[in-house]
Design an enzyme around this catalytic site. Structure first.
Site, PDB file in Angstrom:
ATOM      1  N   LYS A 121       0.850  -1.183   0.000  1.00 13.14           N
ATOM      2  CA  LYS A 121       0.000   0.000   0.000  1.00 13.14           C
ATOM      3  C   LYS A 121       0.884   1.230   0.000  1.00 13.14           C
ATOM      4  CE  LYS A 121      -3.627   2.359   2.557  1.00 13.14           C
ATOM      5  NZ  LYS A 121      -4.593   2.299   3.649  1.00 13.14           N
ATOM      6  N   LYS A 155      -2.193  -1.651  -3.857  1.00 15.50           N
ATOM      7  CA  LYS A 155      -3.048  -0.463  -3.818  1.00 15.50           C
ATOM      8  C   LYS A 155      -2.229   0.793  -3.871  1.00 15.50           C
ATOM      9  CE  LYS A 155      -6.086   1.806  -0.614  1.00 15.50           C
ATOM     10  NZ  LYS A 155      -6.373   2.010   0.750  1.00 15.50           N
TER      11      LYS A 155
END
Ligand code: PBG
Ligand code: ZN
Length: 322
Positions: free
Chosen positions: A193, A246
């Site tokens: 992330k 992500k």
């Protein structure tokens, strides 16, 4: 000239025949933002087409979505009490626990529910962990994060999805779940992330902006990709069931690299900023929404994503785009 690649592009039938990949309805997970109250279905300004739902309205909307195959969702809790110690995040009365119980009562195994596990919407300072002497304390944060995962597991979550980026959270959560007989509750880790400006609209939706500072001491630096592989390996060792990358669009190279080093399913999160940019451009008439959404979704799949978490899911399935 013996080789003419255009032969295989001549008609739609032949293009379909030789297409290397096909999107599947089963690949998609749809995020929901749940708020306290009754009768609330409040559009989120920065994310056209996405709303805040109170529990009663959530049940109705999920019921409608199931008719089109929207049977996997990711829950976010909004509007909880914010405290220094994030205690409402793991409370048995939290909005996500309430939502899990209600949805499982209504839909049972017909609906697969993952929950976002992170404390940023529950802390006064809006960070994804607990502050100690002005710094996000890793190991202290693990305690609340695993308690939150446990509450969700007990309430019936099929999977918990830790998005905090603390070191060791997957192992800590796995240990707490197993210690409480929740061996079947899965972990879909936000393994890779990045600290990203693409989360802007989400932070309005989830009311989770950090009051001071940014998330760069725990989320990843977008100049790095070696670090992404290391994060993915650690999560796999610690017991993650699904690895997630992500954001998605600006990180297709990362999706591809992760897919090459793991045998676990790889998910990508087509985040709020990516969604809102498409929506805004489509509303302005600059691009064709359906065409551009499908192009993006195929790009994720081509890069190696097995699972796509996207705010476009409802449109894709309800409008029969695939
Ligand atoms: C919470 C969380 C965020 C997102 C998912 N979980 C925001 C953040 O880390 O700042 C982003 C989702 C999106 O932008 O759609 N930690
Ligand atoms: Zn967070």
């Amino acid at each position: 000239m013996y080789s003419r690649p255009r032969r295989l592009r001549r008609t739609q039938i032949i293009r379909n025949l030789v297409s290397e990949m096909k999107l599947d309805k089963d690949m998609f997970i749809y995020p929901y933002f749940v708020v306290p109250g009754k009768g609330v279905k409040e559009p989120i300004g920065a994310m056209p087409g996405i709303s805040h739902f109170s529990l009663d309205e959530l049940v109705e909307d999920v019921k409608a979505g199931l008719n089109f195959g929207v049977n996997k969702i990711l829950l976010f809790g909004v509007g909880n009490e914010k405290t220094e110690d994030a205690s409402s995040a793991f409370s048995w009365k939290s909005i996500v626990v309430e939502a899990l119980k209600l949805l499982k009562d209504n839909f049972g195994e017909e609906l697969f529910i993952a929950t976002d596990v992170c404390v940023c919407a529950y802390t006064t300072h809006g960070h994804c962990g607990l502050l100690k002497d002005g710094y996000i304390d890793n190991d202290l944060s693990l305690e609340v994060i695993s308690k939150m995962a446990l509450a969700h597991g007990r309430a019936g979550a099929d999977m918990v999805a830790p998005s905090d980026m603390m070191d060791g959270r997957v192992g800590a959560i796995r240990k707490v779940l197993d210690g409480n007989n929740l061996t079947e509750t899965g972990i879909m880790s936000y393994s890779v992330k990045y600290a990203s400006a693409y989360y802007g609209p989400f932070r309005e939706a989830a009311d989770s902006s950090p009051g001071e500072g940014d998330r760069k001491s725990y989320q990843m630096d977008f100049r790095n990709s070696g670090e992404a592989l290391r994060e993915a390996e650690l999560d796999e060792e610690e017991g993650a069931d699904i690895l997630m990358v992500k954001p998605a669009l600006a990180y297709l190279d990362i999706i591809k690299e992760i897919k090459q080093i793991t045998n676990l399913p790889v998910a990508c999160y087509n985040v709020s900023g990516e969604y809102s940019m498409v929506k805004a451009a489509a509303e302005a008439g600059f691009v064709d929404e359906k065409e551009i959404v499908l192009e993006n979704m195929h790009a994720f799949s081509r890069a190696g994503a097995d699972i796509i978490i996207s705010y476009h899911t409802r449109d894709i399935l309800e409008k029969g785009w695939i």
